[in-house]
Design an enzyme around this catalytic site. Sequence first.
Site, mmCIF file in Angstrom:
data_model
loop_
_atom_site.group_PDB
_atom_site.id
_atom_site.type_symbol
_atom_site.label_atom_id
_atom_site.label_comp_id
_atom_site.label_asym_id
_atom_site.label_seq_id
_atom_site.Cartn_x
_atom_site.Cartn_y
_atom_site.Cartn_z
ATOM 1 N N GLY A 173 0.937 -1.171 -0.087
ATOM 2 C CA GLY A 173 -0.054 0.088 -0.103
ATOM 3 C C GLY A 173 0.900 1.295 -0.138
ATOM 4 O O GLY A 173 1.552 1.769 0.949
ATOM 5 N N ALA A 174 1.044 1.756 -1.206
ATOM 6 C CA ALA A 174 1.940 3.105 -1.145
ATOM 7 C C ALA A 174 1.118 4.197 -1.386
ATOM 8 O O ALA A 174 1.465 5.175 -2.177
ATOM 9 C CB ALA A 174 2.843 2.650 -2.536
ATOM 10 N N ARG A 191 -0.365 11.059 20.179
ATOM 11 C CA ARG A 191 -1.190 12.133 20.413
ATOM 12 C C ARG A 191 -1.657 12.622 21.730
ATOM 13 O O ARG A 191 -1.573 13.890 22.047
ATOM 14 C CB ARG A 191 -2.629 11.713 19.666
ATOM 15 N N VAL A 251 -1.681 -2.048 9.385
ATOM 16 C CA VAL A 251 -2.120 -0.661 9.725
ATOM 17 C C VAL A 251 -3.337 -0.278 9.480
ATOM 18 O O VAL A 251 -3.915 0.750 9.892
ATOM 19 C CB VAL A 251 -1.114 0.312 9.125
ATOM 20 N N HIS A 306 -8.419 0.201 18.626
ATOM 21 C CA HIS A 306 -8.084 1.608 18.008
ATOM 22 C C HIS A 306 -9.322 2.136 17.423
ATOM 23 O O HIS A 306 -10.003 2.027 16.319
ATOM 24 C CB HIS A 306 -7.349 1.450 16.877
ATOM 25 N N VAL A 340 0.032 6.715 3.750
ATOM 26 C CA VAL A 340 0.604 6.033 5.283
ATOM 27 C C VAL A 340 1.906 5.391 4.818
ATOM 28 O O VAL A 340 3.087 5.590 5.098
ATOM 29 C CB VAL A 340 -0.340 5.398 6.051
ATOM 30 N N GLY A 341 1.628 4.658 3.715
ATOM 31 C CA GLY A 341 2.846 3.673 3.009
ATOM 32 C C GLY A 341 3.904 4.786 2.663
ATOM 33 O O GLY A 341 5.236 4.320 2.867
#
Length: 331
Positions: A23-24, A165, A132, A189, A27-28
Amino acid sequence: MESVGAMAMGRQGSGRPKVSVIGAGMVGGAVAQYLALRDYADIVLIDIVEGLPQGKALDLAETAPVLGYDSHLSGGNGYHDTAASDVIVITSGIARKPGMSRDDLLRTNMGIVRSVTQQAMEHSPDAVLIVVSNPLDAMCHVAYATANIPRERVIGMAGVLDSARFRTFIAEATDVSVEDVSAMVLGGHGDTMVPISRYSTVAGVPITQILEPDRVKALEERTANGGAEIVSLLKTGSAYQAPGASVVEMVNSILLDKRRVLPCSVYLQGEYGIEGLFVGVPVKLGREGVRQIIELALTAEESAALLKSAAAVQDLVDAMARLDAEAVSEA
Ligand SMILES: NC(=O)c1ccc[n+]([C@@H]2O[C@H](COP(=O)([O-])OP(=O)(O)OC[C@H]3O[C@@H](n4cnc5c(N)ncnc54)[C@H](O)[C@@H]3O)[C@@H](O)[C@H]2O)c1
């Protein structure tokens, strides 16, 4: 030793650990960027979109001479180049689109995570998997069931981000360096995550001794709402810088065998009174993955909040079983 002629013919195998990021997207790409800056691993980006992983990898490779790292970056649409990865990071998935139900999203991302896990593990059976994709804890279940590897090697990223966070907001509220703040966020999450303020400290002092209770509560609530706060500001996407950096924190602890204690989503088998579910708890991360699950002493109230959060993960697991059964009966 190789001759200058051989060197001129191209880069030889580097001997550095290999991390493949499936997965680019946002996030990737951030994972690849922050990991390249650490300069100890080679990185392979994979996506179904042609040109995307190749383009991002080339851009980062062309950044290397400016910033001075030797991490090798490549991108592709097949899994051949991921072979013998030490760590595989799964960030592939889609975000919820207007008109899409939670079940639609769950069904789509289950399919994606199942397919990429299977293909990635075929080429790297010994890799540690970091998941993720959302919904995070549910996707950990999908990856774990598909990879069929020991639980120590399937780890979800969420707690590092959620506690980063919380640390940000605590540092702001107490006007100290983020470096002197540590924080602990447990649970799934999502809305039911459990920031544990008694174990969140400024220079070792719990914030419950520094801040008024209503202030502490406000920081906890902002943390639980942290992802949504960014989405409402960005409007066309979700957070990717802090998530990317958080993944790299985990990769570092694994590949450098640092044994950091980080909150991660792991498969619990009785710890915290939770059986057979991926839920966020503090773990020690080293070269083989999870070396130890750390059981903090919780108050009755904290424990109840954690069990409530685990119940929300169970609901998703049940929903996935129902969707799978529906798919079988429709076939
Ligand atoms: N766990 C966390 O704390 C956390 C934080 C941020 C984002 N996320 C999640 O991470 C995921 C990625 O977020 P993003 O912002 O990078 O999204 P994005 O849309 O920018 O990237 C996702 C990428 O996955 C690719 N993809 C889809 N199906 C694929 C497949 N079968 N094989 C390979 N690639 C495929 C897409 O082409 C896209 O490039 C989302 O599910 C998001 O909700 C989780």
